[in-house]
Design a protein around this motif. Structure first.
Motif, PDB file in Angstrom:
ATOM      1  N   PRO A  75       0.839  -1.194   0.000  1.00  0.00           N
ATOM      2  CA  PRO A  75       0.000   0.000   0.000  1.00  0.00           C
ATOM      3  C   PRO A  75       0.873   1.242   0.000  1.00  0.00           C
ATOM      4  CG  PRO A  75       0.032  -0.994   2.175  1.00  0.00           C
ATOM      5  CD  PRO A  75       0.777  -1.908   1.249  1.00  0.00           C
ATOM      6  N   GLY A  76       0.387   2.280  -0.645  1.00  0.00           N
ATOM      7  CA  GLY A  76       1.098   3.547  -0.627  1.00  0.00           C
ATOM      8  C   GLY A  76       2.233   3.651  -1.628  1.00  0.00           C
ATOM      9  N   LEU A  77       2.313   2.764  -2.592  1.00  0.00           N
ATOM     10  CA  LEU A  77       3.375   2.835  -3.586  1.00  0.00           C
ATOM     11  C   LEU A  77       2.904   3.619  -4.799  1.00  0.00           C
ATOM     12  CD1 LEU A  77       4.783  -0.803  -3.561  1.00  0.00           C
ATOM     13  CD2 LEU A  77       5.744   1.210  -2.492  1.00  0.00           C
ATOM     14  N   SER A  78       3.841   4.276  -5.454  1.00  0.00           N
ATOM     15  CA  SER A  78       3.507   5.019  -6.658  1.00  0.00           C
ATOM     16  C   SER A  78       3.249   4.058  -7.806  1.00  0.00           C
ATOM     17  CB  SER A  78       4.655   5.959  -7.019  1.00  0.00           C
ATOM     18  OG  SER A  78       5.793   5.204  -7.384  1.00  0.00           O
ATOM     19  N   LYS A  79       2.730   4.594  -8.910  1.00  0.00           N
ATOM     20  CA  LYS A  79       2.432   3.751 -10.073  1.00  0.00           C
ATOM     21  C   LYS A  79       3.694   3.077 -10.580  1.00  0.00           C
ATOM     22  CE  LYS A  79      -1.515   6.235 -12.017  1.00  0.00           C
ATOM     23  NZ  LYS A  79      -1.980   6.996 -13.184  1.00  0.00           N
ATOM     24  N   THR A  80       4.780   3.850 -10.631  1.00  0.00           N
ATOM     25  CA  THR A  80       6.041   3.307 -11.139  1.00  0.00           C
ATOM     26  C   THR A  80       6.548   2.181 -10.248  1.00  0.00           C
ATOM     27  OG1 THR A  80       6.537   5.528 -11.899  1.00  0.00           O
ATOM     28  CG2 THR A  80       8.341   3.962 -11.919  1.00  0.00           C
ATOM     29  N   ALA A  81       6.458   2.386  -8.934  1.00  0.00           N
ATOM     30  CA  ALA A  81       6.916   1.349  -8.006  1.00  0.00           C
ATOM     31  C   ALA A  81       6.070   0.090  -8.152  1.00  0.00           C
ATOM     32  CB  ALA A  81       6.859   1.865  -6.568  1.00  0.00           C
ATOM     33  N   LYS A  82       4.755   0.261  -8.332  1.00  0.00           N
ATOM     34  CA  LYS A  82       3.885  -0.902  -8.527  1.00  0.00           C
ATOM     35  C   LYS A  82       4.243  -1.631  -9.817  1.00  0.00           C
ATOM     36  CE  LYS A  82      -0.016   1.124  -6.061  1.00  0.00           C
ATOM     37  NZ  LYS A  82      -1.332   1.728  -6.209  1.00  0.00           N
ATOM     38  N   ARG A  83       4.490  -0.842 -10.865  1.00  0.00           N
ATOM     39  CA  ARG A  83       4.854  -1.431 -12.154  1.00  0.00           C
ATOM     40  C   ARG A  83       6.161  -2.208 -12.025  1.00  0.00           C
ATOM     41  NH1 ARG A  83       5.466   3.122 -15.552  1.00  0.00           N
ATOM     42  NH2 ARG A  83       3.300   3.548 -15.101  1.00  0.00           N
ATOM     43  N   ASN A  84       7.131  -1.628 -11.316  1.00  0.00           N
ATOM     44  CA  ASN A  84       8.407  -2.313 -11.109  1.00  0.00           C
ATOM     45  C   ASN A  84       8.229  -3.602 -10.326  1.00  0.00           C
ATOM     46  OD1 ASN A  84       9.818  -0.404 -12.540  1.00  0.00           O
ATOM     47  ND2 ASN A  84      10.449   0.749 -10.732  1.00  0.00           N
ATOM     48  N   LEU A  85       7.351  -3.578  -9.316  1.00  0.00           N
ATOM     49  CA  LEU A  85       7.075  -4.793  -8.555  1.00  0.00           C
ATOM     50  C   LEU A  85       6.483  -5.879  -9.451  1.00  0.00           C
ATOM     51  CD1 LEU A  85       5.626  -3.608  -5.127  1.00  0.00           C
ATOM     52  CD2 LEU A  85       7.616  -5.042  -5.513  1.00  0.00           C
ATOM     53  N   LYS A  86       5.541  -5.471 -10.336  1.00  0.00           N
ATOM     54  CA  LYS A  86       4.948  -6.443 -11.257  1.00  0.00           C
ATOM     55  C   LYS A  86       6.024  -7.046 -12.161  1.00  0.00           C
ATOM     56  CE  LYS A  86       0.286  -4.529 -11.587  1.00  0.00           C
ATOM     57  NZ  LYS A  86      -0.676  -3.859 -12.469  1.00  0.00           N
TER      58      LYS A  86
END
Length: 198
Positions: A75-86
């Protein structure tokens, strides 16, 4: 010795190391340093006294909301961070899948070896060759393609060098340049062999 009428005494206390502090005489109204409150300016005091809720909203109306985790991860991650996690997750899954395929290929090879040793095994029981047999061929082809590209580049450099010498740009070619010109025929032969091998 005069006694101070407005004075009072702080009793002797024991330090953490076991030694004793002397009894101290202090004026009336003295506040020990440990008990002095930390200074807070108006801004800090205002925000500490400010309620958490917006004005007019009663605390009973608020229901504790459990933050739902977004599908991308934390929770609380930016779009870029979420994309990187994916991307990381996808890479990890592909790596695990590749390791599993390599293991299955190894098992296939072992089982192929066993069926070759046992003559009574029927032909249909042998597993069909997988993409593993195509993979060494593809890597070999890419290696050949790289080698061909490299040889063509060297031949192009030799031709450019020869043109520069003929045009008079280079009047005295160096030893390395002469060696490069002498290798032209060997490079051409090697290129022909590789192209025929493809």
């Amino acid at each position: 010795m005069l006694k101070c009428q407005l004075c009072k005494y702080i009793a002797s206390t024991q330090r953490p190391d076991g030694t004793w502090r002397k009894q101290r005489r202090v004026k009336e109204g003295y506040v020990p340093q440990e008990e002095v409150p930390v200074y807070e300016n108006k801004y800090v005091k205002f925000f500490k006294s400010k309620p958490e809720l917006p004005p007019g909203l009663s605390p009973e109306a608020t229901v504790p909301v459990t933050p739902s985790r977004p599908e991308g991860g934390e929770p609380g991650l930016s779009k870029t961070a979420k994309r990187n996690l994916k991307r990381k997750e996808k890479r990890r899954q592909q790596q695990e899948k590749g390791e599993a395929e390599a293991l299955s290929r190894t098992l296939d090879k072992v089982s192929l070896g066993e069926t070759a040793q046992v003559p009574s095994a029927p032909q249909g029981s042998r597993p069909a060759p997988t993409a593993a047999s195509d993979q060494p061929d593809s890597t070999a082809t890419t290696e050949k393609a790289k080698k061909i590209k490299n040889l063509k580049k060297k031949l192009r450099q030799v031709e450019e060098l020869q043109q520069r010498i003929q045009a008079g740009e280079i009047s005295q070619p160096s030893k390395e340049q002469l060696e490069k010109l002498a290798r032209r025929r060997a490079l051409e032969e090697e290129l022909e062999d590789l192209e025929l091998g493809l």
